[in-house]
Design an enzyme around this catalytic site. Structure first.
Site, PDB file in Angstrom:
ATOM      1  N   GLU A  26       0.865  -1.165   0.000  1.00 46.02           N
ATOM      2  CA  GLU A  26       0.000   0.000   0.000  1.00 46.02           C
ATOM      3  C   GLU A  26       0.909   1.225   0.000  1.00 46.02           C
ATOM      4  O   GLU A  26       2.064   1.136   0.421  1.00 46.02           O
ATOM      5  CB  GLU A  26      -0.855   0.019   1.270  1.00 46.02           C
ATOM      6  CG  GLU A  26      -1.785  -1.156   1.424  1.00 46.02           C
ATOM      7  CD  GLU A  26      -2.826  -1.206   0.325  1.00 46.02           C
ATOM      8  OE1 GLU A  26      -3.346  -0.134  -0.035  1.00 46.02           O
ATOM      9  OE2 GLU A  26      -3.090  -2.300  -0.197  1.00 46.02           O
TER      10      GLU A  26
ATOM     11  N   LYS B 234      -8.057 -10.752   5.291  1.00 46.23           N
ATOM     12  CA  LYS B 234      -8.181 -11.939   4.431  1.00 46.23           C
ATOM     13  C   LYS B 234      -8.507 -13.162   5.280  1.00 46.23           C
ATOM     14  O   LYS B 234      -9.354 -13.982   4.924  1.00 46.23           O
ATOM     15  CB  LYS B 234      -6.887 -12.169   3.658  1.00 46.23           C
ATOM     16  CG  LYS B 234      -6.628 -11.062   2.644  1.00 46.23           C
ATOM     17  CD  LYS B 234      -5.250 -11.199   2.010  1.00 46.23           C
ATOM     18  CE  LYS B 234      -4.985 -10.038   1.059  1.00 46.23           C
ATOM     19  NZ  LYS B 234      -3.582  -9.919   0.693  1.00 46.23           N
TER      20      LYS B 234
END
Ligand code: ADP
Ligand code: ASP
Ligand code: MG
Length: 840
Positions: free
Chosen positions: A693, A708
């Protein structure tokens, strides 16, 4: 011999054109409306709605203000003023006309604020005050359109509807007085028309017997248009809308709804009455007994004929032509075994309802005749029940009537077609279609005209019910105009970042053209082309975005995402799929999109990894709307992780545990450390290569891995909250600005070097591992043998192992590239394709 008169010399006959709110969304839309009017040769009366969204905003501001939020009215007034001022500047050149327009918007906004605040002082918003407040939407829009027409060279004059349309004075949903309106319309409008001036009249409003402004009910501009057409003896009415015409069903619920080229006016009246928003429920009444044609036409595609509503009969092969749905209803029932003995039960029931000022949408009688029922809006059900209990007080006391009750949260679906009367078995077909979808029918009614069959279902099953019935009568085969192609899947990209662009590139390249990108949205606005955004345009948009521009600056329309979706959903898009490639909290937006008929494909993890309640709500919304949700790309990008899970479950296996490495960034950093690279360099390289990111702490915190893991655990049945991940960023560095954080990264190098060396001495390497089970998720840094599958992982590769009943001793492993825009886009495309392949 007398010369024949050339047909073009015949005086063109009067038409009344209405522009709906959506056709007046912004400056470009108003310009387009103006150009249509300018291009028309004959005499015209123009009726306009309020600008898109204005009526809702005015009503909402007033309601909230009355509920004690004083600031809401000021905000609504401010928004109203800004929209109209911006448009005045865009459409009318500087000068007295523009000044007048600006002054009147100012005055209207000020008045709105004052009246709303006065209402707040009374803590009550009467329907009379509400009418006064909301009327300025149409008044301001008509002033704007008249001035814009004038500026464009067509002589136009605004005439206020309150001096033309005479109503019965029922605020909120007044009925017009045809005879009185006719007189005034002729007196005020005919002289203008004679002088070649185009009158521009605000729709939706009129005046009651006491002179106060009354509105004709939501969508009332349609009625204003037909009323004026009848009053003036026009030859036709055109309602310009943002849909192709009248469709076989609401395209938001039934994605393969088709355009009806022609409809009998009684059929159109029926679908309008039963809630098809495309026409006001009473819009056809003024045309009764006249030969005035009504056309519903596409504002975006004025070259297309749209739908003709007339006395002709077409489509004889279709006994059923259209469906309409009224949502948000309650079924109120009066029941009792002694009911048959009670005289005038039906009459008294409806008299009581009428006396309460309520009106019912449909009447249902149970076959046993031991009950009588009707539907009305949910919000009115309590009043209806109370009125009935009062009316039957004596019978209830005597035990003849059990009482009145309301079943809330239902919808009425009407199946409409003139051909039904002569075709046996229509009802059977309707109900077997519903039965095959396991849809529970709560009540049934057949209209005495045999023009419709209506039935009541749970609100949450309404969309699915409509789709089933639509399919049972093969309505998607109706031709005409440019019906959406049933096999086509229209993709709307929510977010146009790197992944969105990669997906656009791939989808544009898939050969058979079944999957098309019709729109892209970013935080500035959206680009939409119902025919599919061309490959070239997508490329140009991607280039523009790469250079740092936003869609609104690249030829898109500025709008919020929810406005954009509303607009897109209103078009006859085919089997639309919304692809969320943002990293935002989009749950509300996704829920709204489901209601608008979108299937969902997510790369965005947030909506699935929030609090348990919001996850549940999303899944429930998917089920309620009868839509589908895919999210393969949320875990392991393009790797078939969720797919593997589903296939295992479908084959009867039980998955007990899924674990592995699912962060490309952490994988890259940790495997670089093994090769002796300093931590700080490895992190910087991960950012530079686009694996991480923009702020790598999002990855280093383990937050992304945890999301996740939570998505996987929820698949395994975990219903608890999100636990905390092990954060690899020391507390002192968590709050620093990004640049300072990157500067300070070097201070961590030594500790990492030592730890890696210590593990290496024992033949182990560090991996950030997530473990998901039905009991929870764990995301943490751990040491694993270098020779193990996880130990051998290099770079951004992901690996997940599934421990199941069948794969207990040797888990099933899925591994491969798990990060990057291209592979993520591939995962998305796979999901989209799977939606396109499953026929509905
Ligand atoms: P206007 O801009 O003239 O006010 P509306 O927004 O009131 O137009 O009407 C168009 C909307 O009606 C569309 O957005 C569509 O979703 C909805 N709609 C519901 N049923 C139908 C139908 N059978 N045919 C076309 N549109 C429909
Ligand atoms: N502006 C009004 C509404 O939104 C009337 C109309 O659009 O016809 O209901
Ligand atoms: Mg409308």
């Amino acid at each position: 011999m007398p010369r024949k008169r050339a047909p073009e010399r015949r005086r063109p006959r009067l038409e009344v054109w209405k522009f709906g709110g959506a056709s007046l969304a912004d400056a470009a839309a108003v310009r387009h409306a103006v150009s249509l009017v300018r291009a028309h040769r004959g005499p015209l009366v123009v009726v306009v709605s309020a600008l898109a969204g204005v009526t809702d905003a005015l009503l909402e501001g007033a309601r909230r203000c009355a509920a004690g939020e004083g600031a809401a009215a000021s905000a609504a007034a401010g928004g109203f003023l800004r929209r109209h001022r911006d448009l005045a500047h865009a459409l009318v050149p500087a000068g007295p006309a523009r000044r007048r327009l600006l002054a009147s918007s100012d005055a209207q906004a000020r008045e709105y604020r004052e009246i709303a605040h006065a209402m707040a002082a009374l803590a009550d918003l009467s329907s009379r005050a509400s009418d006064t407040l909301v009327a300025r939407g149409e008044r301001a829009a008509s002033a704007l359109v008249a001035a814009a027409l004038h500026a464009a060279g067509r002589r136009a004059e605004r005439v206020d509807a309150a001096s033309i349309v005479v109503t019965d004075g029922r605020h909120g949903s007044a009925a017009p007085d045809l005879a009185a309106t006719r007189k005034r319309a002729r007196r005020l409008l005919l002289p203008l028309l004679k002088r070649g001036v185009t009158p521009v009249v605000p729709g939706f409003i009129g005046a009651g017997p006491d002179g106060s402004v009354t509105t004709l009910g939501r969508g009332g501009s349609d009625l204003t248009a037909t009323l004026l057409a009848r009053s003036l003896g026009a030859s036709r009415v055109v309602l310009w809308k943002d849909v192709a015409g009248i469709l076989t069903a609401d395209p938001r619920a039934v994605p393969d709804a088709r355009l009806l080229p022609q409809m009998h006016h009684r059929e159109a009246a029926e679908v309008a009455y039963f809630g098809a928003k495309v026409l006001h429920p009473r819009a056809l009444i003024p045309l009764d007994g006249s030969s005035i044609a009504l056309h519903v036409r596409s504002f975006l595609h004025p070259e297309r004929p749209g739908t003709e509503v007339s006395a002709r009969r077409t489509l004889a092969a279709y006994p059923v032509k259209a469906l309409a749905t009224i949502r948000g209803q309650a079924l109120v029932t009066v029941a009792g075994k002694g009911l048959m003995g009670v005289p005038g039960i039906a009459a008294r029931t409806f008299a009581a309802i009428h006396a309460e000022g309520l009106s019912v949408s449909t009447i249902f009688q149970s076959s046993s005749e031991s009950s009588i029922g009707f539907t009305l809006p949910d919000a009115e059900s309590a009043r209806a029940v109370a009125a009935l209990e009062a009316a039957f007080r004596d019978e209830i006391a005597a035990g003849l009537v059990d009482g009145a009750s309301a079943r809330r949260g239902v919808a009425v679906i009407a199946v409409v077609g003139r051909g039904m009367a002569g075709t046996p078995g229509v009802a059977a077909r309707v109900f077997s279609a519903l039965a095959s979808g396991r849809i529970n029918v709560v009540a049934i009614a057949q209209g005495s005209s045999e023009l419709n069959i209506s039935f009541v279902v749970e609100d949450g099953q309404a969309a699915e019910a409509a789709r089933r019935v639509h399919a049972a009568f093969q309505l998607s085969k109706i031709g005409g105009g440019h019906p959406p192609d049933r096999r086509r899947t229209d993709v709307v990209l929510l977010g146009f970042g790197r992944v969105g662009r990669a997906l656009a590139g791939m989808a544009a390249g898939t050969g058979d053209g079944r999957i098309r990108i019709v729109a892209a949205l970013d935080r500035s606005g959206y680009v939409f082309d119902p025919r599919g955004v061309s490959r070239n345009r997508l490329l140009r948009l991607a280039e523009g975005k790469d250079a740092g521009a936003l869609l609104a600056q690249l030829g898109g329309r500025p709008a919020s995402a929810s406005e954009a979706l509303g607009w897109i959903a209103a078009h006859a898009v085919s089997r639309p799929v919304l692809v969320d490639v943002t990293a935002d909290e989009t749950s509300d937006l996704l829920t709204a999109a489901l209601g608008q008929g979108f299937d969902l494909v997510l790369a965005n993890k947030k909506p699935l990894a929030g609090p348990p309640a919001s996850y549940r709500r999303l899944l429930e919304a998917v089920a309620a709307a009868g839509r589908r949700l895919r999210y393969e790309a949320t875990v392991g990008a393009g790797l078939p992780v969720i797919d593997t899970f589903r296939k295992l479950v479908e084959s009867g296996d039980r998955v007990m545990r899924v674990e592995g490495c699912v962060s490309g960034t952490l994988g890259f950093v940790l495997s670089s450390l093994e090769r002796g690279r300093p931590f700080s360099e490895a992190v910087r390289e991960a950012v530079a290569k686009g694996y991480a990111e923009p702020d790598p702490r999002e990855d280093l915190s383990g937050q992304d891995v945890l999301r996740k893991g939570l998505i996987l655990a929820r698949l395994l049945g975990y219903a608890g909250p999100a636990p905390v991940a092990e954060n690899l960023v020391p507390p002192a560095l968590r709050r620093l600005p990004l640049a300072r954080f990157l500067d300070r990264l070097g201070s961590l190098d030594e500790a990492w070097r030592k730890r890696v060396a210590a593990e290496a001495a024992r033949g182990r390497v560090l991996r950030y591992v997530v473990v998901a089970t039905a009991r929870g998720v764990k995301a943490s840094l751990g040491a694993v043998p270098r020779e193990s599958a996880l130990g051998g992982l290099q770079g951004t590769r992901n690996l997940l192992s599934f421990t199941t009943r069948r794969y207990r001793t040797e888990p099933l492993v899925v591994a491969g590239p798990g990060a990057g825009a291209e592979v993520t886009a591939a995962g998305l495309l796979n999901d989209i394709q799977s939606l396109a392949d499953v026929s509905q």
